[in-house]
Design an enzyme around this catalytic site. Structure first.
Site, PDB file in Angstrom:
ATOM      1  N   SER A  63       0.852  -1.181   0.000  1.00  0.00           N
ATOM      2  CA  SER A  63       0.000   0.000   0.000  1.00  0.00           C
ATOM      3  C   SER A  63       0.896   1.241   0.000  1.00  0.00           C
ATOM      4  O   SER A  63       2.127   1.136   0.007  1.00  0.00           O
ATOM      5  CB  SER A  63      -0.887  -0.002   1.255  1.00  0.00           C
ATOM      6  OG  SER A  63      -0.075   0.112   2.414  1.00  0.00           O
ATOM      7  N   GLU A  68       6.575   2.815  -9.406  1.00  0.00           N
ATOM      8  CA  GLU A  68       5.203   3.029  -9.888  1.00  0.00           C
ATOM      9  C   GLU A  68       4.827   1.992 -10.936  1.00  0.00           C
ATOM     10  O   GLU A  68       4.173   2.283 -11.939  1.00  0.00           O
ATOM     11  CB  GLU A  68       5.026   4.445 -10.441  1.00  0.00           C
ATOM     12  CG  GLU A  68       5.404   5.554  -9.469  1.00  0.00           C
ATOM     13  CD  GLU A  68       4.495   5.688  -8.255  1.00  0.00           C
ATOM     14  OE1 GLU A  68       3.457   4.994  -8.190  1.00  0.00           O
ATOM     15  OE2 GLU A  68       4.824   6.478  -7.360  1.00  0.00           O
TER      16      GLU A  68
END
Length: 192
Positions: A10, A88
């Protein structure tokens, strides 16, 4: 044998910090690396990979049109790479995730991908879904919910801190827009 790794977590779990530490370890030993991050995150000048604890490094940018296989193999031909690190990684297209596997399998370059597993609705990102299916090694990094449990969810919040349940899958932001929560508190926040 080179491998494809997917480090997932997360928000606020230290993914970028771990990536930058891995990059430092390779470079400290005189090995060349190539760093990539998503072009759509334009919060920083110069497009660095930046961690919340202040570490950063410049990186190449990828978007949906980037051919990672071609870009990385061209760089590897010019000067051998010991590793490719991608921040990412949830924003990789499925095709780009497969290109990462090909870099490990055919070019012999380890590829370390770091990214979110799920979006603010608890749904898999396309890039993450493919990486979860094909990576040689899956490593979950841990973040902590305010209750002390492992945070696995990314709650999107508005300007007043209220939970957001609808909207585009991708909205760039940091602690101002997202809160890492355990599943219990994620569901409770959305139920309000």
């Amino acid at each position: 044998m080179a491998k494809l790794y997917f480090y997932y977590a997360s928000m606020n779990a230290g993914k970028s910090t771990n990536l930058l530490q891995a990059d430092f370890n390779y470079r400290e030993r005189g090995m060349a690396t190539m760093l990539w991050t998503a072009a759509l995150d334009n919060r920083s000048q110069g497009h660095p990979i930046a961690s919340r604890i202040g570490l950063e490094a410049n990186a190449h940018l990828f978007d949906g049109a980037t051919d990672l296989w071609a870009e990385v193999t061209a760089a590897h031909t010019a000067s051998p790479l010991a590793c490719v690190l991608i921040d990412e990684a949830q924003f990789l297209s499925p095709e780009q995730a497969w290109q990462c596997a090909r870099l490990a399998d055919e070019a012999g370059i380890p590829v370390l991908c770091y990214g979110l597993r799920t979006d603010f609705r608890g749904e898999l990102f396309a890039g993450s879904a493919v990486l979860l299916g094909i990576a040689d090694a899956l490593v979950e990094l841990k973040a902590v919910c305010h209750c002390g449990r492992k945070a696995t969810m990314n709650l999107r919040v508005d300007e007043s801190g209220a939970a957001v349940a609808h909207g585009a899958q991708t909205e760039i932001g940091g602690n101002d827009r997202y809160v890492a929560l355990c599943r219990k508190h994620f569901r409770a926040a959305l139920a309000r």
